[in-house]
Structure formats: C-alpha cells, structure tokens
Motif scaffolding. Structure first.
Motif, mmCIF file in Angstrom:
data_model
loop_
_atom_site.group_PDB
_atom_site.id
_atom_site.type_symbol
_atom_site.label_atom_id
_atom_site.label_comp_id
_atom_site.label_asym_id
_atom_site.label_seq_id
_atom_site.Cartn_x
_atom_site.Cartn_y
_atom_site.Cartn_z
ATOM 1 N N UNK A 169 -13.135 20.696 4.514
ATOM 2 C CA UNK A 169 -13.411 20.067 5.802
ATOM 3 C C UNK A 169 -12.173 19.367 6.354
ATOM 4 N N UNK A 170 -11.294 18.929 5.475
ATOM 5 C CA UNK A 170 -10.077 18.236 5.916
ATOM 6 C C UNK A 170 -9.195 17.936 4.723
ATOM 7 N N UNK A 171 -8.128 17.197 4.961
ATOM 8 C CA UNK A 171 -7.203 16.810 3.900
ATOM 9 C C UNK A 171 -7.833 15.708 3.043
ATOM 10 N N UNK A 172 -7.456 15.718 1.769
ATOM 11 C CA UNK A 172 -7.900 14.692 0.813
ATOM 12 C C UNK A 172 -6.682 13.924 0.341
ATOM 13 N N UNK A 173 -6.812 12.621 0.248
ATOM 14 C CA UNK A 173 -5.696 11.794 -0.214
ATOM 15 C C UNK A 173 -5.632 11.851 -1.741
ATOM 16 N N UNK A 174 -4.414 12.070 -2.262
ATOM 17 C CA UNK A 174 -4.240 12.234 -3.723
ATOM 18 C C UNK A 174 -3.061 11.378 -4.178
ATOM 19 N N UNK A 175 -3.316 10.114 -4.490
ATOM 20 C CA UNK A 175 -2.203 9.194 -4.753
ATOM 21 C C UNK A 175 -2.312 8.417 -6.051
ATOM 22 N N UNK A 176 -3.231 8.786 -6.927
ATOM 23 C CA UNK A 176 -3.378 7.991 -8.155
ATOM 24 C C UNK A 176 -2.113 8.134 -9.009
ATOM 25 N N UNK A 177 -1.483 6.998 -9.283
ATOM 26 C CA UNK A 177 -0.257 7.012 -10.085
ATOM 27 C C UNK A 177 1.011 6.949 -9.248
ATOM 28 N N UNK A 178 0.901 7.135 -7.939
ATOM 29 C CA UNK A 178 2.071 7.066 -7.056
ATOM 30 C C UNK A 178 2.243 5.643 -6.531
ATOM 31 N N UNK A 179 3.483 5.215 -6.314
ATOM 32 C CA UNK A 179 3.672 3.890 -5.715
ATOM 33 C C UNK A 179 3.196 3.882 -4.273
ATOM 34 N N UNK A 180 2.694 2.750 -3.837
ATOM 35 C CA UNK A 180 2.138 2.647 -2.486
ATOM 36 C C UNK A 180 3.054 1.758 -1.650
ATOM 37 N N UNK A 181 3.381 2.214 -0.466
ATOM 38 C CA UNK A 181 4.236 1.442 0.439
ATOM 39 C C UNK A 181 3.406 0.397 1.163
ATOM 40 N N UNK A 182 4.001 -0.781 1.362
ATOM 41 C CA UNK A 182 3.236 -1.885 1.974
ATOM 42 C C UNK A 182 2.895 -1.582 3.427
ATOM 43 N N UNK A 183 3.762 -0.821 4.096
ATOM 44 C CA UNK A 183 3.559 -0.638 5.533
ATOM 45 C C UNK A 183 2.532 0.440 5.830
ATOM 46 N N UNK A 184 2.562 1.523 5.070
ATOM 47 C CA UNK A 184 1.709 2.658 5.403
ATOM 48 C C UNK A 184 0.386 2.633 4.658
ATOM 49 N N UNK A 185 0.312 1.825 3.599
ATOM 50 C CA UNK A 185 -0.852 1.791 2.692
ATOM 51 C C UNK A 185 -1.015 3.093 1.922
ATOM 52 N N UNK A 186 -0.018 3.925 1.974
ATOM 53 C CA UNK A 186 -0.027 5.164 1.209
ATOM 54 C C UNK A 186 1.332 5.373 0.569
ATOM 55 N N UNK A 187 1.483 6.479 -0.129
ATOM 56 C CA UNK A 187 2.782 6.803 -0.730
ATOM 57 C C UNK A 187 3.716 7.317 0.344
ATOM 58 N N UNK A 188 4.905 6.727 0.398
ATOM 59 C CA UNK A 188 5.891 7.158 1.393
ATOM 60 C C UNK A 188 6.980 7.944 0.693
ATOM 61 N N UNK A 189 7.430 9.015 1.309
ATOM 62 C CA UNK A 189 8.525 9.793 0.737
ATOM 63 C C UNK A 189 8.694 11.031 1.582
ATOM 64 N N UNK A 190 9.580 11.887 1.152
ATOM 65 C CA UNK A 190 9.843 13.092 1.945
ATOM 66 C C UNK A 190 9.670 14.388 1.165
ATOM 67 N N UNK A 191 10.398 14.606 0.074
ATOM 68 C CA UNK A 191 10.387 15.939 -0.492
ATOM 69 C C UNK A 191 9.143 16.230 -1.326
ATOM 70 N N UNK A 192 8.800 17.492 -1.358
ATOM 71 C CA UNK A 192 7.784 18.010 -2.263
ATOM 72 C C UNK A 192 8.304 19.324 -2.802
ATOM 73 N N UNK A 193 7.936 19.638 -4.052
ATOM 74 C CA UNK A 193 8.267 20.944 -4.603
ATOM 75 C C UNK A 193 7.093 21.390 -5.462
ATOM 76 N N UNK A 194 6.770 22.668 -5.386
ATOM 77 C CA UNK A 194 5.688 23.201 -6.203
ATOM 78 C C UNK A 194 6.267 23.897 -7.422
#
Lengths: 95, 372
Positions: B238-263
């Motif tokens: 139905x939509x995107x799911x947030x998956x952040x357990x174990x990732x640091x959380x940024x104070x401003x966004x309330x989520x994990x902030x960063x840029x790169x991803x690799x599979x």
C-alpha cells in the motif's frame, strides 16, 4: 568559405582539443550564432560546448566581440563585421 | 601501467576533479589510473555490466556543459558522444549537470540530469532522446530543488522488464513507469514527513528521495534512503514502510538521515547505508565512521566499524558514494567527500583504506572486467 563577415575567433584553452590546438580560427559569419555554426562545421562537437539547450551562449562563458560583452544576448542578434574578433572565455568562477 | 584483465574487479571513482579507475585481481592490492577529465566533475561513471568493458562517464564542466564519454580500454582512449543531451527547446530548460549514468535493458543507456531530466540513448551515448513522459510531467512546475539542486539522481530499471522503471528526483519524489517511460506516476505514499511522525497519505509530490536500490533477489522490493528516513516498499504494498531499528536518528528529521545506499549483489534483504548526523550537520555521527548493514530487509540494522576510523573522522558520503561489486563474498566500497576510499572484501565485515588524498568523491561503482 561561406558568405559573411570575416572574423577571428579566439578559442579558449579548454576547447582547443576540438580545434587541434589552434588558438585562433577564422570564420565567415554575419552573426555570433552563425559563427558558432561555422565552428561546429569545422570542428564537430564544439558547438555543444558553447550553446545551451535553448540556443543561448552557456551561462559561464564570457563572450566579447572586440571589447563588448555579448554573452547575455541572443547570438542570432549579435551582428559581426569584417575584422571583428570574437573572444570566448571561461568566466572566472568555480572551485 | 598494469593491464586490466578479464575477471579483475574494477572500481570507477567519480570525483569533483576527474575520474579515477582502480582495479585488482585479488581485491587486496589495487592499481590506479587517472585522473581522466582532470578539473571537471565526474558525478557518476559505470563499467557497463553488459560487457564488462565499456566505461561510461557523466562529465560536467560548469563552463562548457555536460557530456557522456566512453572508453572500451579502461581509460586508454575516450570517445565523446556525437551529440550531447539536450532538453527540447519548447521546455525552456537547459542541462547543467549529469548526475547519473545507468545501463538499461538491451542496448539502452540512461542519464539523469540537472535540471531533473531523464534521457535515453540506444547508440552507446552518441545521441540522446529526452524521455518526454517524465521531462514534461504535467506538474513539473511544482518540482522544488533540494539542497544539491533539482536533480534526477537515481535510475532503477527493472531487471528483465524494459517497461518498468523507478527514478528519484530531489526534491520532487519517486516516479514510476510501467509503459517504458511514456507515462509516470508518483510512488511516495507512506514516506515520512520531515520532522514528523505522520506519513504521506497518498502518492504525492514533494518527498526528498536521496537514494534507492533494488533487493538482489526480489527486484520488486526497493529500499529508499529519504531525507526523512529509511524506507522499504515492495510492488503491491500500500505504501512505503519505515525501517530504522538500529539506525541512528537525526534530531531534526526524526528519522535516519544519510545519502548512500548499496544492495548486496546476491543476498536477499541485505542492504548497506551510511547514516550522517543530520541535515544540519552532514557528517558521520561523533567523528566515527560506520557502515550499517541489514540482512533481514531492514528489520534490524547492524553497525560495522572494523578497520574504519573511530575518532576525528568527520566524513561526508554522498548519495552515490557507496556500492558493492558482484564477487562472492561481495566487496563494498565507500568514498568520502574528503577523498578517502574504503573497501571491504567480505560483505562489510572488515574494511581497509584503498586510497586517500583523492579529490572529493562524488560516486563509486564496482564491476568485473569482461573479455578485452
């Protein structure tokens, strides 16, 4: 050589790989737009380096006809006369 | 200069001041070449996985325009396309930068540009066609630029299906096509709003996608590092799911902030990220470099640090600054904006420095050399 004024184009260092090292090239053209077309006919690929997608001189290219800056003008509206020199220069920007 | 041989791992490193190539047989000792296009920004360069021989580089000169060049002998000779990519005149737009180069299906080659645009070549980058369905998107005037500009930075073809593709535009959002690019729709439902717990209730404009990758085993599953956090979505969800357990959380966004991803190239549900402190301070948290890895589709992320500096390493890694190769175990490569290039030979378990003192690294890609 085509009809038009006989003008000299001063080629910047970065684009001399297209002109096989030539620093100055003579073309016949009535307008700046025609001068770029003439350069492209002689050195394929150089036109893309000078004109943006809207047919204007690229934003950070300084264009002088003799000593007059014309880079912001429509190239088709920049008239050229015999003996003019068109200077193409990178603007002093970057990092 | 050492020859590149079939089977060598080849790493293409795009930097602010040119392109560097690294290659190795054993991924312990690396030989380097370059810089090519010295002085120009190479935001992205790939070794075409279809032949393991052609390198395509997206080169941007701020003065003289953006163009794609190719080499079939690992940098010995470069050939510019016959024509550079251009927006149609009626668009009123003009390309300033090339952000992404991507092999499509069959012979297709794609680039993503700034202002945001998608262009396709079927002749190895000699000529380009504007993908009108996206570039003339009906609400294009509502696309707002991100901090880095209005750029199309991610192109995800669907393996085996030339009609499907996802692209990411900062900061307009995720766009999807199912008809080969003729028409596009938004694909953002469920993305977190900036600094809030609520999420997008419908597919809509305006999310700031940073990078997306497809799962190695299930390409319908996509992972996304967004400005507002880490997400996952499978076609049919139905939509995107947030998956952040174990990732640091940024104070401003309330989520994990960063840029790169690799599979990971082979293992399902295995993805790598490099979180930064926040959008207010785009360096790794606490001066300690860490790559995070999930092996279960994001249910849990683990912090990997062996061999990475843990003090005074205030690194920034850009959205294309990390990639895997297709070896087994997989190699993982990370390049920083301060010119360090790290690599792992063992799926990220441990790391070493391949090179430093490079110009600011814009992108890292890794592939295997094919027949020469």
């Amino acid at each position: 050589m085509a009809e038009g004024a006989r003008v000299q184009v001063s080629v910047p260092h970065a684009l001399r790989e297209y002109t096989k090292g030539a620093e100055n090239v003579t073309v016949k053209a009535r307008t700046l737009a025609q001068a770029v077309q003439a350069l492209e006919a002689m050195f394929p690929g150089i036109g893309y380096r000078l004109l943006d997608d809207q047919g204007r001189m690229r934003r950070y290219v300084v264009v002088l006809v003799n000593e007059d800056p014309v880079g912001d003008l429509d190239p088709a509206a920049v008239a050229l006369r015999d003996g003019d020199t068109v200077h193409l220069l990178p603007s002093t920007a970057g990092g | 200069m050492a020859d590149v041989k079939k089977g060598d791992t080849v790493v293409t490193v795009g930097t602010r001041k040119g392109l560097f190539l690294f290659h190795s047989r054993d991924r312990r000792r690396w030989a380097s070449r370059g810089p090519y296009f010295a002085g120009d920004a190479v935001r992205h360069a790939i070794l075409d996985p279809r032949d393991g021989k052609t390198i395509y580089a997206g080169i941007t000169s701020e003065h003289w325009g953006a163009i794609v060049s190719r080499s079939t002998d690992f940098g010995g000779k470069w050939t510019e396309g016959k024509e550079g990519p251009r927006f149609p005149k009626e668009s009123g737009l003009s390309i300033t930068r090339i952000w992404q180069v991507q092999a499509g299906q069959d012979d297709d080659l794609y680039i993503g540009t700034e202002p945001a645009g998608l262009f396709r070549s079927t002749d190895r980058g000699n000529t380009w066609e504007s993908v009108k369905g996206l570039n003339a998107y009906p609400e294009r005037e509502k696309w707002n630029p991100g901090n880095g500009g209005l750029c199309l930075h991610t192109i995800l073809p669907y393996p085996g299906d030339a009609k499907r593709m996802l692209v990411g535009i900062s900061a307009a959002g995720v766009f999807a096509t199912n008809d080969g690019g003729k028409s596009w729709r938004m694909y953002d439902k469920g993305v977190r709003y900036y600094g809030q717990k609520k999420t997008y209730a419908k597919e809509d404009l305006g999310t700031c996608v940073h990078k997306m990758v497809r799962d190695a085993r299930d390409p319908a599953m996509v992972y996304m590092q967004n400005h507002a956090g880490m997400h996952r979505r499978k076609r049919g969800d139905d939509g995107w799911t947030i998956i952040e357990k174990g990732l640091p959380i940024a104070k401003s966004t309330l989520g994990t902030f960063g840029f790169p991803l690799a599979a990971h190239p082979h293992d399902a549900k295995t993805v790598y990220s490099v979180p930064l402190e926040g959008d207010y301070n785009r360096v790794v948290p606490n001066g300690a470099m860490a790559v995070y890895r999930t092996t279960n589709g994001g249910k849990q992320w683990d912090r990997l640090t062996r061999g990475l500096p843990q003090k005074n390493a205030y690194y920034t890694i850009l959205r294309d600054g990390m990639r895997t190769d297709t070896n087994d175990p997989a190699g993982v490569y990370v390049g920083t904006l301060t010119g360090e290039l790290y690599f792992s030979r063992n799926d990220g378990d441990s790391w070493a420095l391949m090179a430093d003192n490079l110009p600011g690294i814009q992108s890292v890609e890794a592939g295997i050399a094919g027949d020469q």
